[in-house]
Structures are given as structure tokens and as C-alpha cells.
Design an enzyme around this catalytic site. Structure first.
Site, short mmCIF file in Angstrom:
data_model
loop_
_atom_site.label_atom_id
_atom_site.label_comp_id
_atom_site.label_asym_id
_atom_site.label_seq_id
_atom_site.Cartn_x
_atom_site.Cartn_y
_atom_site.Cartn_z
N CYS A 17 7.36 1.89 -12.69
CA CYS A 17 7.05 0.88 -13.70
C CYS A 17 6.53 1.56 -14.98
O CYS A 17 7.28 2.24 -15.65
CB CYS A 17 6.07 -0.15 -13.15
SG CYS A 17 6.02 -1.69 -14.12
N HIS B 180 8.02 -1.51 -7.97
CA HIS B 180 6.81 -1.00 -7.31
C HIS B 180 7.09 -0.73 -5.83
O HIS B 180 6.82 -1.59 -4.98
CB HIS B 180 5.68 -2.01 -7.45
CG HIS B 180 5.14 -2.16 -8.83
ND1 HIS B 180 4.03 -1.47 -9.27
CD2 HIS B 180 5.58 -2.89 -9.88
CE1 HIS B 180 3.80 -1.78 -10.53
NE2 HIS B 180 4.72 -2.65 -10.93
N GLU C 293 5.46 0.95 -3.79
CA GLU C 293 4.21 1.03 -3.03
C GLU C 293 3.75 -0.33 -2.50
O GLU C 293 2.80 -0.40 -1.70
CB GLU C 293 3.10 1.66 -3.89
CG GLU C 293 2.49 0.76 -4.94
CD GLU C 293 3.32 0.59 -6.22
OE1 GLU C 293 2.81 -0.02 -7.17
OE2 GLU C 293 4.47 1.07 -6.26
#
Length: 201
Positions: free
Chosen positions: A79, A172, A174
Site C-alpha cells: 500500500c 494488505h 498482512e
């Protein structure tokens, strides 16, 4: 064990650290130049890109990060991290690290309310789609000749790419519970870096 630093200025750095530890890396926050000593890879997470750039400069990280990445240090930018690595960014006047040959449009998909999730085909991660979470995300407008696009939306918009020691994603990884993106970074990118270093020695 890989020692992976995660830039901890802002954003989901704790989530990145958690995922990296799940895939077997020694992961820790990076806030000062001394934290970069002896690392074998770096993650630049999401956040507010203009704020992160300012904080990097204030804490004396910008020049050292540029030197290390240009020297071959593996780096994953997600990002805002993708924005910081890009050579050119539309919608932004501050200078980025400028190390990856991509042009990026900041906040390309709109504001927070325009966040979305989608399954992406990403052959580098295997046959199963990768569920990607986009939050105030950028996109890649163009890439240089040495850049490989890793994933695109159905309309052809590039949202993940790799150039040598650098990997970026507009989303993202994660936040999904799918460990494959971080595993790819550790095994393919950091692994190549360690192999090259061994050959030099």
C-alpha cells in the site's frame, strides 16, 4: 533465520511482524538507522504515505534506506510502502525513495469508504487465488522493462509487481491470514539475496 525489519512509523507494522514470525523469520520494528544493522530484508507497510516520508526524514532513515535498497537489500512495500518505493507518484509532491521503476497513482481507488476485497490470480504464489484487501489503495500505472507484474485486477490494472530485490503490493497481505505472500518474499526474494551474498564471499 532471516532477520526482517518492519518500518514502524505508522500502519499495520505489528501485523506484518506477526505474519513474518509465523513463516519463520526473526521480525522486529525499525524506527532508527541503528535498527537496520544486520537485517536481511525490510518491509515497508501501509499508512499515510506523506506522513511516513516526513517521519523517515526526521528520524534519519531516508538516506540509509535508499542506500541499502539500491545495494540489493530485499524490500517488500505494501500500500503506502509501494508508493514510497516508486520512482514516480501521481497525486503527490513529496520525494519518495524512488528506487523501483514503476509509476503509481496514490489513493487511486478512492477514500476509506471505497475499500474492497477481491480474489487475485497470482501464479507466483501457486494455483489458488490470493484474497486481497484494498484500503485507500494505490495502483500501478506503468512499469519499467525490468519489472514483472505479479497480479492485476480483472480490468488489467496492475496491483503487485517485482523488480529484482523489490516486491510491492497495492493491497494488505498482512490482513488476510494467507501466509503465501510473505513466504514468497522470504523464500524467493530474501533467498536470492542470501545466495548472491554467499557467492560474493
Amino acid at each position: 533465520m532471516d532477520r526482517i525489519g518492519v518500518l514502524a512509523m505508522q500502519g499495520a507494522f505489528a501485523e506484518h511482524i506477526g505474519v513474518l514470525r509465523q513463516v519463520g523469520a526473526e521480525a522486529f520494528p525499525v524506527r532508527l538507522p541503528g535498527d537496520l544493522e544486520g537485517i536481511s530484508g525490510l518491509v515497508i507497510p501501509g499508512g499515510e504515505s506523506t506522513t511516513v516520508i516526513r517521519l523517515m526524514e526526521e528520524y534519519g532513515l531516508t538516506r540509509e534506506l535508499h542506500r541499502l535498497i539500491e545495494g540489493g537489500l530485499p524490500v517488500l512495500g505494501t500500500c503506502a510502502g509501494m508508493v514510497l518505493l516508486a520512482r514516480s507518484v501521481r497525486g503527490m509532491t513529496q520525494e519518495t525513495l524512488g528506487v523501483m521503476d514503476i509509476e503509481v497513482r496514490r489513493n487511486a481507488f478512492g477514500r476509506q469508504v471505497d475499500s474492497f476485497e477481491v480474489d487475485l490470480d497470482m501464479p507466483a504464489l501457486g494455483a489458488s487465488p490470493f484474497h486481497a484487501v484494498f484500503i485507500r489503495a494505490p495502483w500501478i500505472e506503468s512499469v519499467g522493462t525490468d519489472v514483472d507484474v505479479l497480479a492485476s485486477l480483472s480490468d488489467g490494472t496492475a496491483v503487485a509487481a517485482r523488480e529484482k530485490n523489490m516486491v510491492v503490493a497495492a493491497f494488505h497481505p498482512e490482513l488476510t491470514g494467507d501466509l503465501r505472500f510473505h513466504t514468497y518474499f522470504i523464500e524467493s526474494v530474501c533467498g536470492n539475496f542470501k545466495a548472491s551474498a554467499a557467492e560474493v564471499r
